[in-house]
Design a protein around this motif. Structure first.
Motif, PDB file in Angstrom:
ATOM      1  N   GLY A  50      51.226 -10.192   3.961  1.00 27.38           N
ATOM      2  CA  GLY A  50      51.070 -11.601   3.623  1.00 27.38           C
ATOM      3  C   GLY A  50      51.980 -11.998   2.473  1.00 27.38           C
ATOM      4  N   GLU A  51      52.169 -13.310   2.348  1.00 26.60           N
ATOM      5  CA  GLU A  51      53.018 -13.834   1.268  1.00 26.60           C
ATOM      6  C   GLU A  51      52.189 -14.040   0.009  1.00 26.60           C
ATOM      7  N   LEU A  52      52.544 -13.333  -1.051  1.00 20.56           N
ATOM      8  CA  LEU A  52      51.832 -13.485  -2.317  1.00 20.56           C
ATOM      9  C   LEU A  52      52.144 -14.852  -2.916  1.00 20.56           C
ATOM     10  N   ILE A  53      51.124 -15.518  -3.428  1.00 23.30           N
ATOM     11  CA  ILE A  53      51.284 -16.827  -4.051  1.00 23.30           C
ATOM     12  C   ILE A  53      51.370 -16.627  -5.555  1.00 23.30           C
ATOM     13  N   THR A  54      52.520 -16.915  -6.120  1.00 17.39           N
ATOM     14  CA  THR A  54      52.730 -16.754  -7.565  1.00 17.39           C
ATOM     15  C   THR A  54      53.315 -18.026  -8.157  1.00 17.39           C
ATOM     16  N   PRO A  55      52.650 -18.623  -9.115  1.00 17.06           N
ATOM     17  CA  PRO A  55      51.337 -18.208  -9.614  1.00 17.06           C
ATOM     18  C   PRO A  55      50.240 -18.559  -8.617  1.00 17.06           C
ATOM     19  N   THR A  56      49.101 -17.916  -8.766  1.00 17.49           N
ATOM     20  CA  THR A  56      47.969 -18.229  -7.900  1.00 17.49           C
ATOM     21  C   THR A  56      47.499 -19.663  -8.149  1.00 17.49           C
ATOM     22  N   SER A 164      52.156 -26.037   9.453  1.00 17.40           N
ATOM     23  CA  SER A 164      50.976 -26.832   9.127  1.00 17.40           C
ATOM     24  C   SER A 164      49.908 -25.915   8.542  1.00 17.40           C
ATOM     25  N   LEU A 165      48.912 -26.503   7.900  1.00 16.21           N
ATOM     26  CA  LEU A 165      47.827 -25.711   7.313  1.00 16.21           C
ATOM     27  C   LEU A 165      47.152 -24.817   8.351  1.00 16.21           C
ATOM     28  N   ALA A 166      47.031 -25.319   9.569  1.00 11.94           N
ATOM     29  CA  ALA A 166      46.312 -24.581  10.607  1.00 11.94           C
ATOM     30  C   ALA A 166      47.080 -23.369  11.129  1.00 11.94           C
ATOM     31  N   ASP A 167      48.351 -23.229  10.762  1.00  8.09           N
ATOM     32  CA  ASP A 167      49.149 -22.104  11.258  1.00  8.09           C
ATOM     33  C   ASP A 167      48.829 -20.788  10.553  1.00  8.09           C
ATOM     34  N   HIS A 168      48.185 -20.865   9.397  1.00 10.24           N
ATOM     35  CA  HIS A 168      47.977 -19.678   8.565  1.00 10.24           C
ATOM     36  C   HIS A 168      46.492 -19.369   8.378  1.00 10.24           C
ATOM     37  N   LEU A 169      46.227 -18.130   7.944  1.00  9.96           N
ATOM     38  CA  LEU A 169      44.977 -17.797   7.279  1.00  9.96           C
ATOM     39  C   LEU A 169      45.306 -17.662   5.798  1.00  9.96           C
ATOM     40  N   TYR A 170      44.293 -17.814   4.947  1.00  9.49           N
ATOM     41  CA  TYR A 170      44.504 -17.812   3.499  1.00  9.49           C
ATOM     42  C   TYR A 170      43.515 -16.847   2.863  1.00  9.49           C
ATOM     43  N   ILE A 171      43.996 -16.072   1.881  1.00 10.80           N
ATOM     44  CA  ILE A 171      43.134 -15.130   1.180  1.00 10.80           C
ATOM     45  C   ILE A 171      42.930 -15.622  -0.249  1.00 10.80           C
ATOM     46  N   PRO A 183      51.065 -14.832   7.489  1.00 11.27           N
ATOM     47  CA  PRO A 183      52.054 -15.404   8.412  1.00 11.27           C
ATOM     48  C   PRO A 183      51.414 -15.954   9.682  1.00 11.27           C
ATOM     49  N   PRO A 184      52.048 -16.924  10.328  1.00  9.25           N
ATOM     50  CA  PRO A 184      51.549 -17.420  11.612  1.00  9.25           C
ATOM     51  C   PRO A 184      51.507 -16.295  12.646  1.00  9.25           C
ATOM     52  N   ARG A 190      48.402  -5.040  10.298  1.00 10.87           N
ATOM     53  CA  ARG A 190      49.088  -5.203   9.009  1.00 10.87           C
ATOM     54  C   ARG A 190      48.258  -6.071   8.056  1.00 10.87           C
ATOM     55  N   LEU A 191      47.599  -7.078   8.607  1.00  9.40           N
ATOM     56  CA  LEU A 191      46.744  -7.918   7.782  1.00  9.40           C
ATOM     57  C   LEU A 191      45.562  -7.112   7.249  1.00  9.40           C
TER      58      LEU A 191
END
Length: 210
Positions: A50-56, A164-171, A183-184, A190-191
């Motif tokens: 997954g893509e790390l969000i920095t900063p959170t 779009s927002l619906a293309d992903h899951l979010y942690i 990722p879509p 891997r997830l």
């Protein structure tokens, strides 16, 4: 009696040797450290899926959440647990169904750690899901299904460029920080590895339950 000249020479010789050893030690330290790191610590390159969000991004304290029956839900109630979040309209198309199924299966495969992960479905269009969809996500630990205005949600979660927002899951971590975007069309194996790494890394301070 020893000669003072010889004693002074011996002291200078000894002092010079110690200084030389000190210089060699300083020069050798980085090499020793690198060998220790390579052969003992054995660091691994970051290989998160997954893509790390920095900063959170912190869960907004005033995010307007509500249940399907219209009851207001405090955003703070979502804290205290790892969250795997699906964002999809109530009509729940094929992508939504796939994400909800993956969300459920991933949690069930975590074994003893599954109690540390909650499933959340955020509905940004104000609609009501089909009964068969709600029934499908009810077995085991039911997903938390909440309505949230799309504009308000966009101040917390955002998709990748061109998505779009619906293309992903979010942690989201137990402190309410959005920290990873999946990722879509995600690869389940891997997830799962990403989630397992996160749970291991937080094992010293995260506990099951809110």
């Amino acid at each position: 009696m020893p000669s003072p000249v010889l004693s002074d020479t011996a002291r200078r010789t000894a002092s010079g040797r110690w200084k030389m050893f000190g210089v060699l030690a300083v020069c050798a330290a980085p090499v020793v450290a690198s060998y220790f790191a390579y052969f003992v610590v054995k660091p691994q390159a970051r290989n998160n899926y997954g893509e790390l969000i920095t900063p959170t991004v912190e869960l907004p304290a005033r995010l307007p959440l509500s249940t399907l029956s219209g009851e207001t839900v405090a955003p703070a109630s979502l804290r205290g647990q790892w969250l795997l979040v699906v964002v999809a309209d109530a009509a729940c198309d094929a992508t939504c169904e796939k994400h909800l199924f993956l969300q459920r299966q991933l949690r069930e495969t975590l074994g003893a750690d599954k109690a540390r992960l909650d499933k959340v479905w955020l509905i940004p269009d104000g609609g009501t899901p089909r009964p068969e969809v709600l029934q499908a996500i009810a077995p085991g630990q039911p997903a938390t299904v909440l309505r949230v205005p799309r504009e308000a949600l966009a101040k917390w979660l955002t998709p990748a460029s061109g998505r779009s927002l619906a293309d992903h899951l979010y942690i989201v971590d137990p402190m309410g920080q959005w920290m990873m975007r999946v990722p879509p069309d995600p690869d389940p194996a891997r997830l799962k590895k990403d989630i397992e790494r996160l749970l291991r890394a937080s094992a010293s301070w995260d506990r099951p339950g809110r």
